[in-house]
Design a protein around this motif. Structure first.
Motif, PDB file in Angstrom:
ATOM      1  N   VAL A  85       1.027  -1.343   0.115  1.00 34.81           N
ATOM      2  CA  VAL A  85      -0.028  -0.055  -0.012  1.00 34.81           C
ATOM      3  C   VAL A  85       1.064   0.932  -0.429  1.00 34.81           C
ATOM      4  O   VAL A  85       2.100   1.411   0.497  1.00 34.81           O
ATOM      5  N   VAL A  86       1.040   2.102  -0.966  1.00 32.78           N
ATOM      6  CA  VAL A  86       1.864   3.467  -0.677  1.00 32.78           C
ATOM      7  C   VAL A  86       1.027   4.787   0.235  1.00 32.78           C
ATOM      8  O   VAL A  86      -0.577   4.890  -0.028  1.00 32.78           O
ATOM      9  N   LEU A  87       1.551   5.081   0.966  1.00 29.45           N
ATOM     10  CA  LEU A  87       1.042   6.187   2.167  1.00 29.45           C
ATOM     11  C   LEU A  87       1.589   7.166   1.620  1.00 29.45           C
ATOM     12  O   LEU A  87       2.162   7.987   1.017  1.00 29.45           O
ATOM     13  N   LYS A  88       0.891   8.019   2.450  1.00 27.65           N
ATOM     14  CA  LYS A  88       1.341   9.786   2.659  1.00 27.65           C
ATOM     15  C   LYS A  88       2.813   9.893   3.276  1.00 27.65           C
ATOM     16  O   LYS A  88       2.975  10.845   2.521  1.00 27.65           O
ATOM     17  N   ASP A  89       3.096   9.268   4.009  1.00 29.23           N
ATOM     18  CA  ASP A  89       4.260   9.484   4.291  1.00 29.23           C
ATOM     19  C   ASP A  89       5.476   9.095   3.405  1.00 29.23           C
ATOM     20  O   ASP A  89       5.708   8.623   2.987  1.00 29.23           O
ATOM     21  N   THR A  90       5.848  10.278   3.633  1.00 26.00           N
ATOM     22  CA  THR A  90       7.671  10.078   2.478  1.00 26.00           C
ATOM     23  C   THR A  90       8.530   9.950   3.323  1.00 26.00           C
ATOM     24  O   THR A  90       9.205  10.013   4.827  1.00 26.00           O
ATOM     25  N   ILE A  91       9.613   9.360   2.610  1.00 25.63           N
ATOM     26  CA  ILE A  91      11.682   9.508   3.119  1.00 25.63           C
ATOM     27  C   ILE A  91      12.003   9.763   2.302  1.00 25.63           C
ATOM     28  O   ILE A  91      11.990   9.661   1.172  1.00 25.63           O
ATOM     29  N   SER A  92      13.601  10.128   2.517  1.00 28.26           N
ATOM     30  CA  SER A  92      14.159  10.424   1.816  1.00 28.26           C
ATOM     31  C   SER A  92      15.357   9.653   1.703  1.00 28.26           C
ATOM     32  O   SER A  92      15.427   9.402   2.896  1.00 28.26           O
ATOM     33  N   ILE A  93      15.558   9.590   0.649  1.00 31.22           N
ATOM     34  CA  ILE A  93      17.207   8.182   0.168  1.00 31.22           C
ATOM     35  C   ILE A  93      18.062   8.996  -0.228  1.00 31.22           C
ATOM     36  O   ILE A  93      18.445   9.655  -0.857  1.00 31.22           O
ATOM     37  N   ARG A  94      18.791   8.982   0.726  1.00 29.13           N
ATOM     38  CA  ARG A  94      20.655   9.127   0.089  1.00 29.13           C
ATOM     39  C   ARG A  94      21.115   7.761  -0.556  1.00 29.13           C
ATOM     40  O   ARG A  94      20.698   6.665  -0.783  1.00 29.13           O
ATOM     41  N   PHE A  95      21.795   7.809  -1.806  1.00 30.52           N
ATOM     42  CA  PHE A  95      22.960   6.792  -2.367  1.00 30.52           C
ATOM     43  C   PHE A  95      24.695   7.160  -2.739  1.00 30.52           C
ATOM     44  O   PHE A  95      24.535   8.387  -2.973  1.00 30.52           O
ATOM     45  N   ASP A  96      24.890   6.055  -2.225  1.00 26.58           N
ATOM     46  CA  ASP A  96      26.497   6.681  -1.876  1.00 26.58           C
ATOM     47  C   ASP A  96      26.935   5.690  -2.633  1.00 26.58           C
ATOM     48  O   ASP A  96      26.346   4.031  -3.382  1.00 26.58           O
ATOM     49  N   ALA A  97      28.389   5.660  -3.227  1.00 25.04           N
ATOM     50  CA  ALA A  97      28.187   4.493  -4.593  1.00 25.04           C
ATOM     51  C   ALA A  97      29.768   5.125  -3.859  1.00 25.04           C
ATOM     52  O   ALA A  97      30.620   6.549  -3.915  1.00 25.04           O
ATOM     53  N   ASN A  98      30.895   3.389  -4.083  1.00 27.83           N
ATOM     54  CA  ASN A  98      32.312   3.368  -3.912  1.00 27.83           C
ATOM     55  C   ASN A  98      32.866   2.839  -4.516  1.00 27.83           C
ATOM     56  O   ASN A  98      32.189   1.492  -5.307  1.00 27.83           O
TER      57      ASN A  98
END
Length: 191
Positions: free
Chosen positions: A64-77
């Motif tokens: 289920v898709v909620l109204k709450d959001t979250i930040s995703i940070r992408f890291d590459a090494n």
């Protein structure tokens, strides 16, 4: 003249030697089973930031898709032994919890010969790992890049809405998805 012990009756030394051999065999067996068992444990529990892998056949229903959001940070090494440049197309994204999203990572072979690499990954904070689910990822297969070749590699993912029910994870505001590319043969230094 000495007589041999009756079959079925072993001397104390023979019993000790047999027990030691069985214990050594059990330890060798556990040594071989440790890595697969640890990987299974991490996948099931999300331990150490291990993500989940989405299986549409096994999933009873779409999240289920909620109204709450979250930040995703992408890291590459990149391992020092791999002559690649590797980075996320966009370093951050804000997603709705439960909604599918896609991130693009770019890899470029800076060497004069083909190189095969494989990515290891993790998610932080650790308690978010079991809720970060990858649908499709370049990390599931080895990647071969020809000299000078650049490749765009997608990651399809979602954050499981169950994160909102977990008292240890529901307050997480940012999740970091981190990849490190390694040459397939770490013992051979790429130039």
């Amino acid at each position: 003249m000495t007589t041999l012990p009756v079959i079925g009756r072993m001397s104390a030394n023979a019993k000790t030697a047999t027990l030691a051999a069985l214990l050594a065999l059990a330890m060798v067996g556990l040594g071989f089973a440790a890595v697969p068992l640890y990987n299974l444990f991490c996948r099931v529990t999300g331990f150490g930031g291990t993500t989940q892998r989405y299986d549409p056949v096994a999933a009873a229903e779409e999240p289920v898709v909620l109204k709450d959001t979250i930040s995703i940070r992408f890291d590459a090494n990149v391992s020092p032994n791999l002559p690649w440049k590797f980075y996320p197309e966009h370093p951050t994204d804000t997603v709705s919890v439960g909604a599918r999203d896609m991130a693009i990572f770019i890899a470029e072979n800076n060497s004069a010969h083909p190189v095969v690499g494989t990515a290891s990954f993790n998610v932080t904070p650790d308690q978010a790992g079991k809720y970060f689910t990858k649908i499709q990822c370049f990390c599931f297969t080895q990647q071969r890049l020809e000299p000078g070749q650049q490749m765009r590699m997608p990651v399809l993912f979602f954050v499981d809405p169950k994160i909102m029910d977990d008292p240890d994870a529901r307050d997480v505001q940012e999740i970091t998805l981190s990849y490190t590319f390694h040459p397939v043969d770490e013992g051979k230094k790429a130039s």
